[in-house]
Scaffold this active site. Structure first.
Site, PDB file in Angstrom:
ATOM      1  N   GLU A   1      44.972 -30.863 -13.370  1.00  0.00           N
ATOM      2  CA  GLU A   1      43.800 -31.126 -14.218  1.00  0.00           C
ATOM      3  C   GLU A   1      42.626 -30.475 -13.514  1.00  0.00           C
ATOM      4  O   GLU A   1      42.170 -30.945 -12.480  1.00  0.00           O
ATOM      5  CB  GLU A   1      43.549 -32.638 -14.350  1.00  0.00           C
ATOM      6  CG  GLU A   1      44.738 -33.439 -14.864  1.00  0.00           C
ATOM      7  CD  GLU A   1      44.947 -33.321 -16.357  1.00  0.00           C
ATOM      8  OE1 GLU A   1      44.091 -32.733 -17.030  1.00  0.00           O
ATOM      9  OE2 GLU A   1      45.983 -33.802 -16.842  1.00  0.00           O
TER      10      GLU A   1
ATOM     11  N   CYS B   1      35.235 -35.168 -16.240  1.00  0.00           N
ATOM     12  CA  CYS B   1      35.929 -33.920 -16.588  1.00  0.00           C
ATOM     13  C   CYS B   1      35.921 -33.690 -18.080  1.00  0.00           C
ATOM     14  O   CYS B   1      36.037 -32.559 -18.537  1.00  0.00           O
ATOM     15  CB  CYS B   1      37.358 -33.982 -16.068  1.00  0.00           C
ATOM     16  SG  CYS B   1      38.178 -35.514 -16.517  1.00  0.00           S
TER      17      CYS B   1
HETATM   18  P1  NAP Z   1      38.160 -30.189  -5.091  1.00  0.00           P
HETATM   19  O1  NAP Z   1      37.288 -29.737  -4.008  1.00  0.00           O
HETATM   20  O2  NAP Z   1      39.159 -29.242  -5.637  1.00  0.00           O
HETATM   21  O3  NAP Z   1      38.866 -31.506  -4.538  1.00  0.00           O
HETATM   22  C1  NAP Z   1      39.809 -32.212  -5.283  1.00  0.00           C
HETATM   23  C2  NAP Z   1      40.831 -32.856  -4.342  1.00  0.00           C
HETATM   24  O4  NAP Z   1      41.575 -31.843  -3.659  1.00  0.00           O
HETATM   25  C3  NAP Z   1      40.213 -33.706  -3.252  1.00  0.00           C
HETATM   26  O5  NAP Z   1      41.047 -34.812  -2.997  1.00  0.00           O
HETATM   27  C4  NAP Z   1      40.191 -32.760  -2.057  1.00  0.00           C
HETATM   28  O6  NAP Z   1      40.152 -33.428  -0.823  1.00  0.00           O
HETATM   29  C5  NAP Z   1      41.495 -32.047  -2.247  1.00  0.00           C
HETATM   30  N1  NAP Z   1      41.590 -30.746  -1.601  1.00  0.00           N
HETATM   31  C6  NAP Z   1      40.592 -29.913  -1.233  1.00  0.00           C
HETATM   32  N2  NAP Z   1      41.102 -28.792  -0.685  1.00  0.00           N
HETATM   33  C7  NAP Z   1      42.459 -28.918  -0.698  1.00  0.00           C
HETATM   34  C8  NAP Z   1      43.549 -28.108  -0.278  1.00  0.00           C
HETATM   35  N3  NAP Z   1      43.340 -26.907   0.269  1.00  0.00           N
HETATM   36  N4  NAP Z   1      44.801 -28.561  -0.448  1.00  0.00           N
HETATM   37  C9  NAP Z   1      45.031 -29.759  -1.019  1.00  0.00           C
HETATM   38  N5  NAP Z   1      44.044 -30.579  -1.433  1.00  0.00           N
HETATM   39  C10 NAP Z   1      42.770 -30.168  -1.295  1.00  0.00           C
HETATM   40  O7  NAP Z   1      37.360 -30.690  -6.349  1.00  0.00           O
HETATM   41  P2  NAP Z   1      35.924 -31.381  -6.402  1.00  0.00           P
HETATM   42  O8  NAP Z   1      34.933 -30.297  -6.467  1.00  0.00           O
HETATM   43  O9  NAP Z   1      35.813 -32.443  -5.397  1.00  0.00           O
HETATM   44  O10 NAP Z   1      36.081 -32.105  -7.826  1.00  0.00           O
HETATM   45  C11 NAP Z   1      35.317 -31.797  -8.939  1.00  0.00           C
HETATM   46  C12 NAP Z   1      36.141 -31.030  -9.936  1.00  0.00           C
HETATM   47  O11 NAP Z   1      37.214 -31.836 -10.426  1.00  0.00           O
HETATM   48  C13 NAP Z   1      35.353 -30.620 -11.147  1.00  0.00           C
HETATM   49  O12 NAP Z   1      35.466 -29.222 -11.297  1.00  0.00           O
HETATM   50  C14 NAP Z   1      36.026 -31.323 -12.304  1.00  0.00           C
HETATM   51  O13 NAP Z   1      36.089 -30.573 -13.474  1.00  0.00           O
HETATM   52  C15 NAP Z   1      37.385 -31.605 -11.810  1.00  0.00           C
HETATM   53  N6  NAP Z   1      37.911 -32.790 -12.449  1.00  0.00           N
HETATM   54  C16 NAP Z   1      38.846 -32.649 -13.412  1.00  0.00           C
HETATM   55  C17 NAP Z   1      39.387 -33.769 -14.033  1.00  0.00           C
HETATM   56  C18 NAP Z   1      40.441 -33.644 -15.083  1.00  0.00           C
HETATM   57  O14 NAP Z   1      41.065 -34.629 -15.428  1.00  0.00           O
HETATM   58  N7  NAP Z   1      40.678 -32.464 -15.614  1.00  0.00           N
HETATM   59  C19 NAP Z   1      38.959 -35.038 -13.646  1.00  0.00           C
HETATM   60  C20 NAP Z   1      37.984 -35.140 -12.666  1.00  0.00           C
HETATM   61  C21 NAP Z   1      37.471 -34.008 -12.069  1.00  0.00           C
HETATM   62  P3  NAP Z   1      38.748 -33.644  -0.050  1.00  0.00           P
HETATM   63  O15 NAP Z   1      37.922 -34.483  -0.924  1.00  0.00           O
HETATM   64  O16 NAP Z   1      39.163 -34.318   1.198  1.00  0.00           O
HETATM   65  O17 NAP Z   1      38.188 -32.266   0.151  1.00  0.00           O
END
Ligand code: NAP
Length: 516
Positions: free
Chosen positions: A257, A296
């Site tokens: 997602e 999201c």
């Molecule tokens: P993110 O940086 O991609 O982080 C998401 C998750 O991935 C966190 O638990 C993060 O851990 C982890 N992570 C980071 N780098 C990683 C790696 N290399 N390998 C494995 N896991 C890793 O996303 P964000 O910026 O925090 O979140 C916001 C985004 O989420 C927005 O773009 C939004 O659209 C999207 N979102 C989508 C939905 C949906 O249902 N489609 C719902 C909610 C949010 P850490 O926090 O420890 O870095």
């Protein structure tokens, strides 16, 4: 020094041996707790969940596992107040916004408990009817679904620390698959506390639920062929997950997602001041401001007939002007803060990029904050942008600004509107506003190809529709293309991800003995 939260892995509470990452109050700036998982024996944690947790869950029937979910609901309800306190402190959300996360998660669990109970005391699910493989019905094929013999790893986003866990854990546990959750670091406290309450209550078998908070390093490396991974977060990290050898070479199933440029569309026959017009305005304002637009599913693009563009800008702007922003502890505040100052900076950067393609229609950033210091608090008033040339404003269709920001776009005719909606390249949800049922149904079918959900609002459902951005467990959540290509919820459809389908080819006698 703030408390270092423990991880629950391999059936015991374990703290990391590093200094930890501090979680902060995004409104007051205070340090709250720390998370860390340095030094955890990850192979042991995954093996324990897969072997002990998986075996215990698979030994139960669907009805028995549904009862586990019902027991989890009771535990969470008993501690609900403390979850609201954590959400206020760590996510900066007002009560109504915390409810979307906390009560939304509990509601979803309860729903799966009911659906699971109705599946009965079986351990295998029948998938369609047996069909004969030759002329005579002496040798048949029966498809069935059995729980996957692996572990489910959830890598979650910061915006739904409660719902993001339970909307996935409910179908996983009901399917008989143990869960390891890695919450986003910024808001990991609420996830950790909920897991702690459930573990302490002793309602789940050992190994069924684990939480690892802190760095994600090494987690994906643990995954084996029958495991599954659900990721929610940015498109960039989604790319890392997809190209990891576990997914690319070991066929670990991945549900992704990612970000999504959801739209709302006012149909061409709607005039200024019509019910449909007013319903669109109300929904846009709600979507921009609930959880400060950090959903999201939030509406990012608002498509309206060119003739009503100016009136729509005025009506949405007037309502946004009435939204008080600031400290969620103050009862008069309608919109709290973004999740962190890092997120506030990301939204500011996104706004600057969109600014090159858009006009400012309403700028809520200039208004004073209620009970919050603008130098400290990650609060921001809502911003409505507009682009009179919707085709030329490419950034608006490409860039998700994850905050209280949306862009108004005029269209010429319905074909133009549908083309603009498709420019999101695949979204979680779109909502349609109008009164002509046939035209709405036709548009819904056309948009279904690029959206996981189409939410249609007519005047007769003004009071009863569930909201553009509200994810109900009965409906699918997930969208094609840039939304990640995932599919969650949708009732019992969610169980597919945690099951293996297999066709058993045998005599009628053997098939009868399957006990389906
Ligand atoms: P993110 O940086 O991609 O982080 C998401 C998750 O991935 C966190 O638990 C993060 O851990 C982890 N992570 C980071 N780098 C990683 C790696 N290399 N390998 C494995 N896991 C890793 O996303 P964000 O910026 O925090 O979140 C916001 C985004 O989420 C927005 O773009 C939004 O659209 C999207 N979102 C989508 C939905 C949906 O249902 N489609 C719902 C909610 C949010 P850490 O926090 O420890 O870095």
């Amino acid at each position: 020094m703030t408390e270092l939260l423990a991880n629950f892995a391999a059936g015991r509470w374990q703290t990391g041996n590093g200094p930890g990452t501090v979680l902060s109050d995004p409104v007051l700036g205070d340090a709250l707790v720390r998370v860390d998982c340095t030094g955890l024996d990850l192979p042991e944690a995954f093996a324990f969940a897969r072997d002990r947790g998986g075996a215990a869950l698979r030994a139960m029937s669907y009805r028995e596992r549904a009862a586990l979910l019902a027991a989890v609901v009771k535990v969470l309800q008993a501690h609900r107040g403390s979850y609201y306190d954590i959400a206020t402190a760590n996510s900066g959300t007002v009560k109504n916004d915390s409810a979307v996360d906390i009560d939304g998660g509990i509601f979803t669990l309860g729903q799966y408990a009911r659906w699971g109970d109705a599946l009965g005391d079986v351990r295998v699910l029948r998938d369609g009817d047996a069909v004969k493989l030759g002329k005579e019905p002496v040798f048949l094929s029966q498809h069935l679904q059995v729980p996957t013999r692996g572990v489910a790893l959830f890598i979650n986003a910061f915006n739904f620390p409660a719902w993001g866990l339970w909307e996935k854990a409910a179908p996983a546990l009901l399917s008989g698959v143990p869960v390891i959750v890695k919450p986003a670091t910024a808001t990991a406290w609420l996830t950790q506390r909920m897991v702690k309450d459930v573990i302490d209550a002793g309602v789940l078998p050992a190994g069924a639920l684990s939480v690892i908070a802190g760095s994600s390093a090494g987690l994906m490396d643990q995954l084996q062929p029958f495991d599954v991974v659900s990721f929610t977060g940015s498109a960039e990290t989604a790319g890392v997950i997809r190209s990891h050898p576990a997914v690319a070479h070991r066929s670990v199933r991945a549900n992704i997602e990612a970000d999504s440029l959801n739209s709302a569309l006012l149909l061409p026959d709607a005039t200024v001041g019509s019910d449909a017009f007013n319903l669109l305005v109300r929904e846009v304002v709600r979507e921009m401001t609930v959880k400060s637009g950090q959903k999201c599913t939030a509406i990012r693009r608002i498509l309206v007939p060119a003739a009503v563009y100016d009136a729509a800008a005025e009506a949405i702007g007037a309502k946004l002007a009435g939204i008080s922003v600031g400290n969620p502890r103050n009862e008069s505040v309608r919109m709290g803060s973004l999740v962190s100052t890092a997120q506030l900076h990301a939204v500011r950067e996104g706004l600057a990029a969109l600014g090159a393609h858009t006009d400012m229609l309403h700028d809520g950033r200039a208004r004073p904050l209620v009970d919050a210091d603008p130098a400290v608090a990650a609060c921001m008033g809502p911003v409505l942008l507009g682009a009179r040339d919707a085709d030329a404003a490419s950034a608006v269709h490409d860039m998700e600004v994850f905050g209280p920001v949306a862009t108004l776009l005029p269209y010429r005719d319905l074909d133009h509107a549908l083309a603009l909606s498709h420019r999101g390249q695949g979204s979680l949800v779109t909502s349609l506003f109008g009164a002509d049922e046939a035209a709405l149904a036709d548009a819904a079918v056309q948009l279904a190809a690029s959206h996981g959900r189409v939410h249609v609002v007519t005047p007769d459902v003004a009071q009863t529709h569930t909201g553009h951005g509200n994810v109900m467990p009965m409906s699918q959540h997930g969208g094609p293309g840039r939304a990640g290509g995932g599919a969650e919820l949708g009732g019992l459809r969610a169980l597919d991800f945690y099951h293996q389908r297999s066709a058993v080819q045998a005599s009628p006698g053997v098939l009868a003995s399957l006990g389906l």
